[in-house]
Design a protein around this motif. Structure first.
Motif, PDB file in Angstrom:
ATOM      1  N   GLY A 328       0.843  -1.181   0.000  1.00  0.00           N
ATOM      2  CA  GLY A 328       0.000   0.000   0.000  1.00  0.00           C
ATOM      3  C   GLY A 328       0.878   1.230   0.000  1.00  0.00           C
ATOM      4  N   SER A 329       0.332   2.349   0.477  1.00  0.00           N
ATOM      5  CA  SER A 329       1.127   3.571   0.483  1.00  0.00           C
ATOM      6  C   SER A 329       0.770   4.441   1.683  1.00  0.00           C
ATOM      7  N   PHE A 330       1.762   5.238   2.102  1.00  0.00           N
ATOM      8  CA  PHE A 330       1.605   6.159   3.216  1.00  0.00           C
ATOM      9  C   PHE A 330       1.335   7.571   2.706  1.00  0.00           C
ATOM     10  N   ILE A 331       0.613   8.325   3.525  1.00  0.00           N
ATOM     11  CA  ILE A 331       0.569   9.770   3.366  1.00  0.00           C
ATOM     12  C   ILE A 331       0.799  10.376   4.754  1.00  0.00           C
ATOM     13  N   ILE A 332       1.381  11.558   4.803  1.00  0.00           N
ATOM     14  CA  ILE A 332       1.554  12.299   6.056  1.00  0.00           C
ATOM     15  C   ILE A 332       0.616  13.494   5.996  1.00  0.00           C
ATOM     16  N   LYS A 333      -0.339  13.553   6.926  1.00  0.00           N
ATOM     17  CA  LYS A 333      -1.339  14.608   6.917  1.00  0.00           C
ATOM     18  C   LYS A 333      -1.616  15.062   8.347  1.00  0.00           C
ATOM     19  N   ASN A 334      -1.497  16.348   8.581  1.00  0.00           N
ATOM     20  CA  ASN A 334      -1.743  16.928   9.913  1.00  0.00           C
ATOM     21  C   ASN A 334      -0.943  16.200  10.996  1.00  0.00           C
ATOM     22  N   GLU A 335       0.325  15.930  10.689  1.00  0.00           N
ATOM     23  CA  GLU A 335       1.253  15.279  11.625  1.00  0.00           C
ATOM     24  C   GLU A 335       0.878  13.827  11.916  1.00  0.00           C
ATOM     25  N   LYS A 336       0.018  13.261  11.100  1.00  0.00           N
ATOM     26  CA  LYS A 336      -0.364  11.859  11.275  1.00  0.00           C
ATOM     27  C   LYS A 336       0.116  11.039  10.087  1.00  0.00           C
ATOM     28  N   ILE A 338      -0.616   7.987   7.791  1.00  0.00           N
ATOM     29  CA  ILE A 338      -1.793   7.208   7.389  1.00  0.00           C
ATOM     30  C   ILE A 338      -1.392   6.249   6.281  1.00  0.00           C
ATOM     31  N   TRP A 339      -1.802   4.990   6.416  1.00  0.00           N
ATOM     32  CA  TRP A 339      -1.482   3.967   5.416  1.00  0.00           C
ATOM     33  C   TRP A 339      -2.764   3.376   4.858  1.00  0.00           C
ATOM     34  N   SER A 340      -2.779   3.126   3.572  1.00  0.00           N
ATOM     35  CA  SER A 340      -3.938   2.500   2.940  1.00  0.00           C
ATOM     36  C   SER A 340      -3.474   1.538   1.857  1.00  0.00           C
ATOM     37  N   PRO A 341      -4.108   0.360   1.753  1.00  0.00           N
ATOM     38  CA  PRO A 341      -3.723  -0.576   0.697  1.00  0.00           C
ATOM     39  C   PRO A 341      -4.062  -0.076  -0.702  1.00  0.00           C
ATOM     40  N   GLY A 356      -7.917   5.340   5.419  1.00  0.00           N
ATOM     41  CA  GLY A 356      -7.106   4.164   5.703  1.00  0.00           C
ATOM     42  C   GLY A 356      -6.778   4.079   7.184  1.00  0.00           C
ATOM     43  N   LEU A 357      -5.636   3.501   7.480  1.00  0.00           N
ATOM     44  CA  LEU A 357      -5.207   3.242   8.850  1.00  0.00           C
ATOM     45  C   LEU A 357      -4.322   4.370   9.365  1.00  0.00           C
ATOM     46  N   ILE A 358      -4.791   5.071  10.410  1.00  0.00           N
ATOM     47  CA  ILE A 358      -3.923   6.050  11.069  1.00  0.00           C
ATOM     48  C   ILE A 358      -2.935   5.275  11.940  1.00  0.00           C
ATOM     49  N   CYS A 359      -1.672   5.262  11.511  1.00  0.00           N
ATOM     50  CA  CYS A 359      -0.657   4.495  12.236  1.00  0.00           C
ATOM     51  C   CYS A 359      -0.204   5.195  13.519  1.00  0.00           C
ATOM     52  N   GLY A 360      -0.269   6.515  13.524  1.00  0.00           N
ATOM     53  CA  GLY A 360       0.142   7.243  14.713  1.00  0.00           C
ATOM     54  C   GLY A 360       0.436   8.690  14.396  1.00  0.00           C
ATOM     55  N   GLU A 361       0.994   9.371  15.398  1.00  0.00           N
ATOM     56  CA  GLU A 361       1.217  10.807  15.307  1.00  0.00           C
ATOM     57  C   GLU A 361       2.698  11.142  15.446  1.00  0.00           C
ATOM     58  N   LEU A 362       3.134  12.056  14.599  1.00  0.00           N
ATOM     59  CA  LEU A 362       4.513  12.531  14.632  1.00  0.00           C
ATOM     60  C   LEU A 362       4.610  13.711  15.594  1.00  0.00           C
ATOM     61  N   LYS A 363       5.429  13.572  16.637  1.00  0.00           N
ATOM     62  CA  LYS A 363       5.571  14.603  17.656  1.00  0.00           C
ATOM     63  C   LYS A 363       7.034  15.004  17.779  1.00  0.00           C
ATOM     64  N   LYS A 364       7.385  16.116  17.165  1.00  0.00           N
ATOM     65  CA  LYS A 364       8.751  16.623  17.171  1.00  0.00           C
ATOM     66  C   LYS A 364       9.717  15.524  16.741  1.00  0.00           C
ATOM     67  N   ASN A 365      10.498  14.975  17.677  1.00  0.00           N
ATOM     68  CA  ASN A 365      11.526  14.009  17.309  1.00  0.00           C
ATOM     69  C   ASN A 365      11.124  12.564  17.586  1.00  0.00           C
ATOM     70  N   HIS A 366       9.837  12.320  17.864  1.00  0.00           N
ATOM     71  CA  HIS A 366       9.453  10.939  18.114  1.00  0.00           C
ATOM     72  C   HIS A 366       8.085  10.648  17.485  1.00  0.00           C
ATOM     73  N   SER A 370      -0.766   4.620  17.186  1.00  0.00           N
ATOM     74  CA  SER A 370      -2.178   4.825  17.497  1.00  0.00           C
ATOM     75  C   SER A 370      -2.825   3.563  18.052  1.00  0.00           C
ATOM     76  N   GLN A 371      -3.982   3.772  18.651  1.00  0.00           N
ATOM     77  CA  GLN A 371      -4.808   2.646  19.089  1.00  0.00           C
ATOM     78  C   GLN A 371      -5.255   1.818  17.879  1.00  0.00           C
ATOM     79  N   ALA A 372      -5.556   2.501  16.787  1.00  0.00           N
ATOM     80  CA  ALA A 372      -6.000   1.798  15.582  1.00  0.00           C
ATOM     81  C   ALA A 372      -4.931   0.848  15.058  1.00  0.00           C
ATOM     82  N   LEU A 373      -3.671   1.267  15.102  1.00  0.00           N
ATOM     83  CA  LEU A 373      -2.593   0.394  14.634  1.00  0.00           C
ATOM     84  C   LEU A 373      -2.478  -0.842  15.512  1.00  0.00           C
ATOM     85  N   ALA A 374      -2.581  -0.656  16.822  1.00  0.00           N
ATOM     86  CA  ALA A 374      -2.496  -1.803  17.727  1.00  0.00           C
ATOM     87  C   ALA A 374      -3.545  -2.849  17.396  1.00  0.00           C
ATOM     88  N   LEU A 375      -4.780  -2.393  17.103  1.00  0.00           N
ATOM     89  CA  LEU A 375      -5.867  -3.329  16.810  1.00  0.00           C
ATOM     90  C   LEU A 375      -5.752  -3.933  15.419  1.00  0.00           C
TER      91      LEU A 375
END
Length: 447
Positions: A328-336, A338-341, A356-366, A370-375
């Protein structure tokens, strides 16, 4: 209850049911039925039955649906929080069941909130292809998104659009479409008595114009050769067969497809192919379901994925995952991240709430997953995990958002860890010296 029924509704049902009317009225004296649908995205029916703590009886018109007793509390069990099943009224399981989904198809759920049918459509796709779940109510979409994330579905986009506008964007696009139309709710009077007052205010003449436009717009989005389900939880001929006849008249390139009948099913009024469910004939509430197909055949539409450069902190986190993100492919939007097949064509000015799947949030250097990725992950797809028994008191502590101590199990792991119950992920935490700092999503916590 029966004394609350409007006289005009009673007369309507007498004309509809004739000799069966008294049996229908007597059904109001019976308790409602409770349904649980196994999420085959995460576990097979056979494996779930091996671990189920509930007394279950198969629902005859589903492959993965079961009755449970009303005094049982499946919503207060760790397996519910792991997304192993969805609680759904038994008759409401039929529409998604009869739509013949195949892997890699493009599927649309037109009136999707709160997600009971969308989660099953996603499971039937086996996380291939793409499901677009739409609901015109943006507020109701929040519950839809949560239920889809809980189910571990990552091939789903969620939007909040009027169907006429959506049909202009996606003409002849989808392989399969489900229309669970808004209706007067006559079939749910036993389960939800407050709907009787709504009927008194609007009766069964309010919704047919809306239903006809929804179904017609949905048919415009169906590719030749594709199939569409129309369903309601009402008995009114105006909201059911007359809506289907309007669609047949407007769209001469569609035709009805017969739905197999289970014991207790009734045929549509002058439409043998359709199915009517009555609460006095089955263990469930009232429903109507019709299956239609568009003539002809065209190839499925396919869309190209996109290439995006990823921040280093996210790449470092992905080293902990063995999930195959290359499909699939990633996009970076609003510091999040997101991956979709699959990626749908870019649209302008539409209310796309999830792509698609919000994998998580980009916060400065880390990066914070997300909860969605865990599930969405399986236990074996993450490097650092702790697997707790369902009887372990630390499971409930984790679900309540508390810090948990696993020194008896692990003191060496450091950093992100996936917490599981009997092998099924619940969420993330950060571990150091055997102490897990809780990262379970606040809005999801055990109450």
């Amino acid at each position: 209850m029966v004394t609350q029924l409007p006289e005009s509704f009673i007369q309507q049902m007498k004309e509809l049911l004739k000799d069966e009317f008294e049996a229908y009225i007597q059904s109001f004296e019976h308790e409602r039925y409770y349904g649980l649908r196994v999420n085959t995205n995460k576990i097979s029916v056979q494996d779930f039955l091996k671990i189920s703590p509930f007394d279950l009886t198969p629902i005859p018109w589903t492959d993965n649906g079961f009755y449970y007793e009303g005094d049982q509390k499946p919503a207060k069990h760790p397996y519910y929080y792991a997304g192993l099943y969805y609680l759904q009224e038994p008759s409401a399981m039929l529409p998604a069941q009869v739509l013949p989904i195949e892997e890699n198809e493009l599927v649309l759920d037109t009136c999707a909130a709160p997600g009971g049918k969308s989660t099953e459509l996603a499971a039937k796709l086996h996380n291939t292809g793409l499901l677009l779940s739409n609901d015109i109510s943006t507020s109701r979409c929040q519950g839809l998104i949560k239920n889809l994330e809980l189910s571990g579905s990552y091939n789903v986009w969620v939007c909040s659009e009027d169907l006429i506008d959506l049909s202009n964007r996606f003409t002849q696009t989808f392989d399969k479409i489900l229309v669970d139309a808004p209706c007067s709710g006559e079939g749910m009077f036993r389960k939800e008595p407050h709907l009787i007052n709504s009927w008194i205010q609007r009766d069964d003449t309010y919704y047919p114009p809306i239903q006809k436009e929804i179904l017609s717009s949905a048919i415009d989005m169906l590719r030749p050769g594709g199939m569409i389900v129309y369903s309601t939880c009402t008995f009114s001929v105006k909201e059911n067969e007359e809506v289907i006849q309007d669609a047949l008249d407007r769209h001469p390139d569609i035709h009805l497809v017969s739905i197999p009948k289970c014991p207790g099913f009734s045929s549509g009024i002058n439409m043998e192919e359709c199915v009517r469910l009555y609460p006095h004939k089955i263990h469930g509430e009232g429903h109507f379901v019709a299956l239609l197909q568009k003539d002809g055949d065209t190839p499925q539409k396919r869309y190209q994925n996109i290439k995006t450069s990823l921040p280093e902190s996210f790449k470092e986190f992905l080293n902990l995952c063995t999930f195959d993100f290359s499909q699939g492919s990633f996009i970076i939007k609003n510091e999040k991240a997101i991956w979709s097949p699959l990626q749908l064509p870019e649209q302008k000015k539409w209310r796309l709430l999830r792509s698609g799947l919000i994998c998580g949030e980009l916060k400065k250097n880390h990066f914070e997953p997300s909860q969605a990725l865990a599930l969405a992950l399986k236990k074996e797809q993450f490097k650092n995990t702790v697997d707790l028994s369902v009887e372990d008191t630390r499971v409930i502590k984790y679900l309540k958002g508390e810090t948990i101590d696993i020194k008896d199990l692990d003191t060496k792991t450091k950093g992100w860890i996936l917490i599981c119950v009997n092998g099924y992920p619940l969420g993330f935490g950060k571990i150091d010296k055997g102490i897990i700092k809780n990262k379970y999503a606040k809005g999801w916590r055990w109450q």
